[in-house]
Scaffold this active site. Structure first.
Site, PDB file in Angstrom:
ATOM      1  N   GLU A   1       0.919  -1.212   0.256  1.00  0.00           N
ATOM      2  CA  GLU A   1       0.024   0.058   0.126  1.00  0.00           C
ATOM      3  C   GLU A   1       0.930   1.299   0.203  1.00  0.00           C
ATOM      4  O   GLU A   1       0.435   2.078  -0.769  1.00  0.00           O
ATOM      5  CB  GLU A   1      -0.905  -0.178   1.043  1.00  0.00           C
ATOM      6  CG  GLU A   1      -1.530   1.213   1.565  1.00  0.00           C
ATOM      7  CD  GLU A   1      -2.674   1.560   0.333  1.00  0.00           C
ATOM      8  OE1 GLU A   1      -3.154   2.703   0.141  1.00  0.00           O
ATOM      9  OE2 GLU A   1      -2.957   0.833  -0.346  1.00  0.00           O
TER      10      GLU A   1
ATOM     11  N   HIS B   1     -20.187  -9.786 -15.846  1.00  0.00           N
ATOM     12  CA  HIS B   1     -18.989  -9.456 -16.491  1.00  0.00           C
ATOM     13  C   HIS B   1     -18.691 -10.172 -17.591  1.00  0.00           C
ATOM     14  O   HIS B   1     -18.316  -9.912 -18.587  1.00  0.00           O
ATOM     15  CB  HIS B   1     -17.744  -9.852 -15.262  1.00  0.00           C
ATOM     16  CG  HIS B   1     -16.583  -9.475 -15.884  1.00  0.00           C
ATOM     17  ND1 HIS B   1     -16.076  -8.345 -16.547  1.00  0.00           N
ATOM     18  CD2 HIS B   1     -15.368 -10.385 -15.976  1.00  0.00           C
ATOM     19  CE1 HIS B   1     -14.870  -8.552 -16.997  1.00  0.00           C
ATOM     20  NE2 HIS B   1     -14.465  -9.719 -16.594  1.00  0.00           N
TER      21      HIS B   1
ATOM     22  N   HIS C   1     -12.859   3.633  -9.232  1.00  0.00           N
ATOM     23  CA  HIS C   1     -11.386   4.291  -9.005  1.00  0.00           C
ATOM     24  C   HIS C   1     -10.533   3.664 -10.224  1.00  0.00           C
ATOM     25  O   HIS C   1      -9.735   4.410 -10.672  1.00  0.00           O
ATOM     26  CB  HIS C   1     -10.975   3.699  -7.689  1.00  0.00           C
ATOM     27  CG  HIS C   1      -9.795   4.216  -7.226  1.00  0.00           C
ATOM     28  ND1 HIS C   1      -9.462   5.443  -7.029  1.00  0.00           N
ATOM     29  CD2 HIS C   1      -8.663   3.330  -6.793  1.00  0.00           C
ATOM     30  CE1 HIS C   1      -8.150   5.546  -6.964  1.00  0.00           C
ATOM     31  NE2 HIS C   1      -7.347   4.393  -6.663  1.00  0.00           N
TER      32      HIS C   1
ATOM     33  N   HIS D   1       2.550   1.904  -3.492  1.00  0.00           N
ATOM     34  CA  HIS D   1       1.568   2.108  -4.273  1.00  0.00           C
ATOM     35  C   HIS D   1       1.321   3.973  -4.078  1.00  0.00           C
ATOM     36  O   HIS D   1       1.194   4.551  -5.049  1.00  0.00           O
ATOM     37  CB  HIS D   1       0.198   1.470  -4.159  1.00  0.00           C
ATOM     38  CG  HIS D   1      -0.843   2.183  -5.125  1.00  0.00           C
ATOM     39  ND1 HIS D   1      -0.887   2.129  -6.454  1.00  0.00           N
ATOM     40  CD2 HIS D   1      -2.337   2.495  -4.916  1.00  0.00           C
ATOM     41  CE1 HIS D   1      -2.002   2.343  -6.889  1.00  0.00           C
ATOM     42  NE2 HIS D   1      -2.761   2.538  -5.980  1.00  0.00           N
TER      43      HIS D   1
ATOM     44  N   HIS E   1      -4.120  -9.528 -16.702  1.00  0.00           N
ATOM     45  CA  HIS E   1      -5.460  -9.120 -17.124  1.00  0.00           C
ATOM     46  C   HIS E   1      -5.965  -7.612 -17.067  1.00  0.00           C
ATOM     47  O   HIS E   1      -6.625  -7.129 -17.902  1.00  0.00           O
ATOM     48  CB  HIS E   1      -6.321 -10.059 -16.194  1.00  0.00           C
ATOM     49  CG  HIS E   1      -8.052 -10.401 -16.697  1.00  0.00           C
ATOM     50  ND1 HIS E   1      -8.315 -10.737 -17.874  1.00  0.00           N
ATOM     51  CD2 HIS E   1      -9.003  -9.802 -16.226  1.00  0.00           C
ATOM     52  CE1 HIS E   1      -9.395 -10.814 -18.050  1.00  0.00           C
ATOM     53  NE2 HIS E   1     -10.018  -9.928 -17.057  1.00  0.00           N
TER      54      HIS E   1
END
Length: 305
Positions: free
Chosen positions: A59, A214, A124, A62, A276
């Site tokens: 975290e 999806h 986001h 990032h 992906h």
């Protein structure tokens, strides 16, 4: 100045790729709460070597890469604005890049401080790919890809332009469904691909609905992309920029489908899941470039006449 812009644009794309990877890594590893509910520091302070955990490190890294990327994006936007001010797309792209970068950071901060809603967090990721696409488009303009592919003479008919615009918007919505799969923890809701035990089973939970929706969205995207490719090769084969872009888009969508299936078969392998996320980001950027070309079609037609 031009050489600097080329180098800087490539570095900015690399930085933004790391940010996209980092965001996906945070989600995949469940590291969103690694730094507690304080932002931008971890628990109100820098990470100390004595209390480092994998989640906290992921975290914090990032957040740090996002901060560094912000500097690269802002500098690129300002320099492109000044150097390419005669290009009509430069200012809108520069504004979009900086604006969506700020929105992305604020949404990340809000998620940390006030909690995470899966539907908001899925958005986001969508915000981040818009920022990424605008940076890629600025870089393509800086490298004058249009001239290399003779795109300045490209004229599209209404049918192709409408399909490209609509396909790009639909791709964004399909990306949102994929991000929602991650944030709703629905990746393994239907553990066999494409359907459970080869048969369609009625969904019984929110996760089932999200996963099925999806997969349906992805299937429609593949079919639509094949249709647009067929249109291009039928009516616009003489334009290299279109044929090359559509072949590349088919490569991306094939890899996307393969990594999606492998994500299920491998129990959401981290590296496959990250690939992906990256592949669909690049596909969206490519479709945005086609939208840029489509928007120039009318002026190209008038200029050629």
């Amino acid at each position: 100045m031009k050489k600097f812009l080329k180098v800087w644009s490539v570095l900015t794309i690399i930085c933004m790729t790391v940010v996209v990877f980092g965001g996906a890594l945070v989600t995949k590893t469940g590291s969103a709460d690694g730094c507690g509910n304080s932002w931008p520091l971890c628990n109100g302070q820098l990470v100390r070597l004595t209390d480092v955990t994998p989640e906290k490190l992921i975290e914090f890294m990032h957040r740090m890469t996002t901060g560094i990327s912000s500097i690269f994006v802002i500098v690129l936007a300002i320099c492109a604005w000044i150097y390419m001010k005669n290009r009509r797309e430069t200012k809108p792209l520069a504004i979009i890049a900086v604006l969506f970068l700020i929105i992305q950071a604020l949404m990340g901060m809000a998620a940390v401080v006030w909690g995470q809603n899966p539907y908001i967090m899925a958005l986001h990721f969508g915000i981040s790919i818009i920022c990424y696409a605008s940076i890629v488009l600025l870089a393509l303009m800086i490298f004058e890809v249009d001239r290399k592919f003779d795109a300045r003479n490209l004229v599209m008919g209404t049918k192709l332009r409408v399909n490209i615009y609509a396909l790009t918007i639909y791709t964004y919505l399909a990306v949102y469904t994929g991000a929602l799969v991650r944030h709703e923890k629905a990746s393994m809701a239907v553990p066999v691909w494409p359907f459970e035990n080869g048969h369609f089973i009625m969904p019984t939970s929110v996760q089932d609905y999200v996963q099925y929706f999806h997969r349906l969205a992805a299937f429609i995207l593949i079919v639509w992309l094949l249709y647009v490719t067929w249109l291009v090769f039928r009516d616009y084969r003489r334009y290299r920029v279109l044929t090359f872009s559509m072949v590349l888009s088919l490569v991306f969508i094939a890899l996307q489908a393969v990594t999606g299936a492998l994500s299920v078969y491998t129990g959401v392998n981290l590296y496959i899941a990250l690939a992906h996320s990256l592949i669909i980001t690049m596909l969206f950027a490519l479709l945005c470039y086609l939208c840029l070309l489509a928007s120039r079609s009318k002026s190209n037609r008038l200029r050629i006449k």
